[in-house]
Design an enzyme around this catalytic site. Structure first.
Site, PDB file in Angstrom:
ATOM      1  N   SER B 134       0.820  -1.219   0.000  1.00 50.99           N
ATOM      2  CA  SER B 134       0.000   0.000   0.000  1.00 50.99           C
ATOM      3  C   SER B 134       0.851   1.265   0.000  1.00 50.99           C
ATOM      4  O   SER B 134       1.960   1.285   0.545  1.00 50.99           O
ATOM      5  CB  SER B 134      -0.891   0.037   1.242  1.00 50.99           C
ATOM      6  OG  SER B 134      -1.864  -0.957   1.163  1.00 50.99           O
ATOM      7  N   GLU B 249      -3.491 -14.433   1.356  1.00 52.07           N
ATOM      8  CA  GLU B 249      -3.997 -13.647   2.473  1.00 52.07           C
ATOM      9  C   GLU B 249      -5.297 -14.228   3.017  1.00 52.07           C
ATOM     10  O   GLU B 249      -5.552 -14.225   4.195  1.00 52.07           O
ATOM     11  CB  GLU B 249      -4.210 -12.189   2.045  1.00 52.07           C
ATOM     12  CG  GLU B 249      -4.627 -11.287   3.214  1.00 52.07           C
ATOM     13  CD  GLU B 249      -4.615  -9.809   2.855  1.00 52.07           C
ATOM     14  OE1 GLU B 249      -4.879  -9.499   1.677  1.00 52.07           O
ATOM     15  OE2 GLU B 249      -4.346  -8.994   3.740  1.00 52.07           O
ATOM     16  N   GLU B 377     -15.809  -1.956   2.021  1.00 48.73           N
ATOM     17  CA  GLU B 377     -16.399  -1.591   0.723  1.00 48.73           C
ATOM     18  C   GLU B 377     -15.773  -2.413  -0.407  1.00 48.73           C
ATOM     19  O   GLU B 377     -16.474  -2.879  -1.305  1.00 48.73           O
ATOM     20  CB  GLU B 377     -16.203  -0.092   0.463  1.00 48.73           C
ATOM     21  CG  GLU B 377     -17.069   0.810   1.337  1.00 48.73           C
ATOM     22  CD  GLU B 377     -16.651   0.818   2.806  1.00 48.73           C
ATOM     23  OE1 GLU B 377     -15.474   0.543   3.107  1.00 48.73           O
ATOM     24  OE2 GLU B 377     -17.519   1.103   3.652  1.00 48.73           O
TER      25      GLU B 377
END
Lengths: 371, 410
Positions: B134, B249, B377
């Site tokens: 990220s 993951e 989301e």
């Protein structure tokens, strides 16, 4: 670890889905809604021919003894198709009540007929608006006669027998078996949210009745019956919720607005993802209920209440959001989403409400921790 | 239907239990979990010692190939180990990402010599790995990352910044996703490397989270030089390599944060409102039933997934609901308990607060659960697109060279 239905049960499910898909259930539901009554004679014969009415009834009482896994997958398919038949009242309630507390003679007299589809049955508990509670049972039983009024009673307009909760001369709760064709029984039909699942008013005026013998407190037997029915009703609701999600998803892929399918909007995607989550929670909890039923566990309360809380939530959410996804057309009389919305609304009030099952769930947790 | 192990599973579970009984403390229901403020030097030493013990006993790298020191087991063995370990109090939070995500990516793309060098120390807990994905301007939109790698002979020169890197401050190595070609659409110009976190040009700054803890970091790269031999996969193929990491993951994550629903029930049975246990109150019962039904649903959905694994099948989409449901539930559990405490619920001092302040700590940690490892989301998008088959969002940056995509605030 094996929390999955057996290959045989899955085959019964797939076969049932194909059978019901060929039975034009939705037009029958719509006809009932339009006041045309329910034309289900051929459908009922087909269901009997599939062996569903006798699935969970032991062979010694004329059933097929296939067991509860089969009954669970059948319930799911009936829920998915909205089949307008008196199956739940007969198989989840009347037959179960007899198997839980009926005498040998009572079982021998009625279970074979319920298994063969020759007779249908129901369970009469409610006496008008109010929660399920022993204090709400006012019908009186004395000297082999039943008096009082029960409403709404599922499929009470057509059932041959009813198991009725009442009070004896000493004020104790009893369950009694009544032949609804006998003297002293008056039936009236009621307008309800979901006319494809009729509800009746039954007036008893000294109708002949027999006590169901129970080894435990009769009110506990009523609750045990509701626990067992809850798991099957949960599967029915899971089937209904899946049908709503499928319908809404299909529409969201086809319906165009602003030059693209409405299903490419996150407002729709996230709504339907939430329905999916609610449905998978309900399905998973229902599976644990099925495990309890099939393993013959005596105390099903926690699994049943958990399954039912999730299934009521999932079906009501799925049915509401299906209409919302369809927009204005979903609110019309002619469109199908209302058929599921009505069924979801009625089932949410059948065999215990969300509030009843939440309370029962916590009671089961307290009992678990006190043990 | 049953919840029983197969014979082989039961034998494996017994081995796991024997190991845990001998080396770890059993968890006590309802007791306050230790507050999680981050991992200090002492906690790191404990975690490394525990990992070494696991490796010695054959419970590290359960699904790894035996060639690289793993056990060559299937996902079901890993699930059994995780289930059993959750019943004990053991150090967690240091090796999950490295062993669950980074090293499996190495095993898929690194050379034999590299694997001989790196897999052993990772398994034994001697070296810690982190995942550098990220960035400030690319969270949910990971492929929009900007850290640049420019080729210089046999080396690459890397400049840029990563963020939300769990455990970077404890790590010795990391796998790093970079942009090597900004002239092509965003997914196509990425390349993966593994790097030495102690090399010159790497600076780690811990992030102070709103909960007071520091699990995450910012990581800055200034002219970091990485040999081309440390590239994982082809130049421009980094997105595909990253997907290998992220696929792992799903199995690596799964711990339900505490206090969980059982801690809540224990609290509600003990805590009294006006002389009556809180659990007897209708409002409390209503909310508890809601929370419990969702907890039970997640657990049963996991049982369904394990059933599939146990049969050698791939779990169905029900496996994807857990993180979404648990993230919301954590806030609700904390709020219900705190609300009953009334104004006293504000007090978070572990010496004074009930359950050593664990519900207060959980309230403050909970917002992170809805964001970390994919926001709620994004998870809903994944369910809608991959499970329900709904069309993808309209993408204005599709097929556009990365350098021409509009940029807003980081």
């Amino acid at each position: 670890m094996n929390l999955e239905f057996s290959a045989e049960s899955l085959e019964i499910r797939d076969q049932g889905r194909r059978f019901l898909a060929g039975q034009t259930c939705l037009p029958k539901v719509r006809a009932a809604l339009d006041g045309g009554g329910i034309d289900n004679a051929a459908l009922w014969q087909g269901i009997v021919a599939q062996g569903w009415t006798g699935a969970a009834i032991p062979e010694e009482y004329g059933g097929h003894g296939i067991g509860y896994e089969a009954l669970c997958v059948i319930a799911e398919e009936l829920g998915r198709s909205l089949a307008p038949v008196p199956f739940a009242s007969t198989a989840f309630l009347a037959a179960e009540a007899l198997m839980l507390a009926g005498s040998e003679e009572q079982k021998e007299a009625w279970l074979p007929k319920l298994a063969s589809g020759e007779a249908t049955g129901t369970f009469a508990l409610s006496e008008g608006p109010g929660a399920i509670a022993p204090g709400a049972v006012k019908a009186r039983f004395a000297d082999g006669r039943l008096s009082g009024t029960k409403w709404p009673v599922p499929d009470g307009d057509t059932a041959d027998i009813a198991i009725v909760a009442a009070r004896d001369a000493d004020g104790r709760i009893v369950q009694v078996l009544v032949d609804l064709g006998a003297e002293g029984v008056t039936r009236g039909t009621l307008d309800t949210l979901d006319p494809s699942r009729p509800q009746a008013r039954l007036d008893f005026d000294g109708a002949p009745a027999q006590v169901l013998q129970s080894n435990e407190d009769p009110w506990e037997t009523v609750l045990s019956l509701l626990d067992r029915a809850a798991i099957l009703t949960a599967f029915e609701e899971v089937g209904g919720a899946q049908a709503c999600l499928d319908m809404a998803t299909a529409y969201a892929k086809e319906r165009m607005a602003f030059g693209r399918p409405i299903g490419s909007n996150q407002a729709i995607k996230h709504k339907l993802a939430d329905v999916f989550v609610a449905l998978e929670l309900a399905r998973s909890n229902a599976y644990m209920g099925a495990l309890g039923l099939t393993s013959g566990e005596r105390d099903l309360t926690l699994a049943a209440a958990t399954a039912r809380v999730s299934s009521i939530q999932a079906f009501t959410l799925a049915a509401s959001e299906n209409i919302q996804t369809h927009g204005g057309i979903g609110f019309t009389w002619e469109a199908d989403p209302q058929l599921y919305y009505r069924r979801a609304g009625a089932l949410a009030l059948t065999n215990g409400t969300l509030g009843f099952w939440k309370d029962r769930l916590v009671t089961a947790l307290e009992r678990r921790d006190a043990a | 239907m049953d919840l029983e192990d197969t014979k082989a599973e039961a034998e494996y579970r017994a081995k796991v239990r024997a190991f845990l009984d001998a080396h770890a403390e059993k968890r006590v229901r309802g007791a306050a979990p230790a507050p999680s403020r981050g991992i200090d030097a002492e906690a790191l030493t404990r975690a490394k010692a525990w990992q070494a013990k696991k490796a010695e006993a054959g419970f590290a790298g359960i699904r790894w190939p035996e060639e690289w020191g793993g056990q060559g087991g299937g996902p079901i063995e890993e699930v059994i180990y995780t289930q059993e370990e959750a019943k004990y109090t053991v150090p967690r939070g240091v090796f999950e990402i490295g062993l669950g995500m980074c090293l499996p990516t190495m095993i898929a793309y690194a050379t034999k010599e590299q694997l001989e060098r790196y897999t052993g120390p990772a398994l034994r807990g001697e070296e810690v790995w982190c995942q550098l994905f990220s960035e400030p301007a690319s969270g949910s939109d990971l492929a929009g990352l900007r850290t640049r790698a420019v080729r210089d002979g046999d080396e690459w020169v890397i400049n840029g910044q990563k963020i939300w890197t769990s455990g970077a401050h404890l790590s010795d190595y990391g796998i790093l996703l970079t942009r090597t070609d900004p002239t092509v659409p965003k997914h196509k110009g990425l390349t993966m490397f593994f790097i030495d976190m102690h090399a010159p040009g790497v600076e780690v700054r811990p992030i102070h989270q709103m909960s007071g803890a520091s699990h995450f970091n910012e990581v800055f790269f200034t002219d970091l030089r990485v040999p081309d031999a440390h590239r994982l996969g082809a130049v421009g193929d980094g997105w595909r390599v990253a997907l290998t990491t992220l696929m792992n993951e799903r199995l690596a994550v799964g711990d339900e944060p505490r206090p969980d629903v059982e801690d809540l029930i224990a609290f509600l049975e003990e805590f009294e409102i006006d002389g009556v246990p809180a659990i007897r109150t209708p409002v409390v019962r209503d909310r508890l039933a809601d929370i419990y039904a969702r907890s039970a649903g997640v657990k049963s959905a996991r049982f369904r997934a394990i059933t599939a694994l146990s049969r050698g099948e791939t779990p169905g989409p029900e496996a994807s609901i857990g993180r979404l449901v648990n993230a919301m539930k954590q806030q609700e559990i904390a709020r219900l308990a705190l609300e009953l405490m009334g104004a006293g619920g504000m007090v978070s001092d572990p010496e004074t607060a009930l359950r050593a302040g664990s519900f207060q700590q959980s309230l403050l940690a909970a917002p992170g659960q809805r964001i970390a490892g994919g926001t709620s989301e994004i998870l809903r998008n994944i369910i809608a697109e991959r499970v329900l088959g709904l069309p993808g969002d309209p993408r204005v940056d599709k097929d556009v060279p990365f350098q021409d995509i509009g940029r807003g605030r980081s």
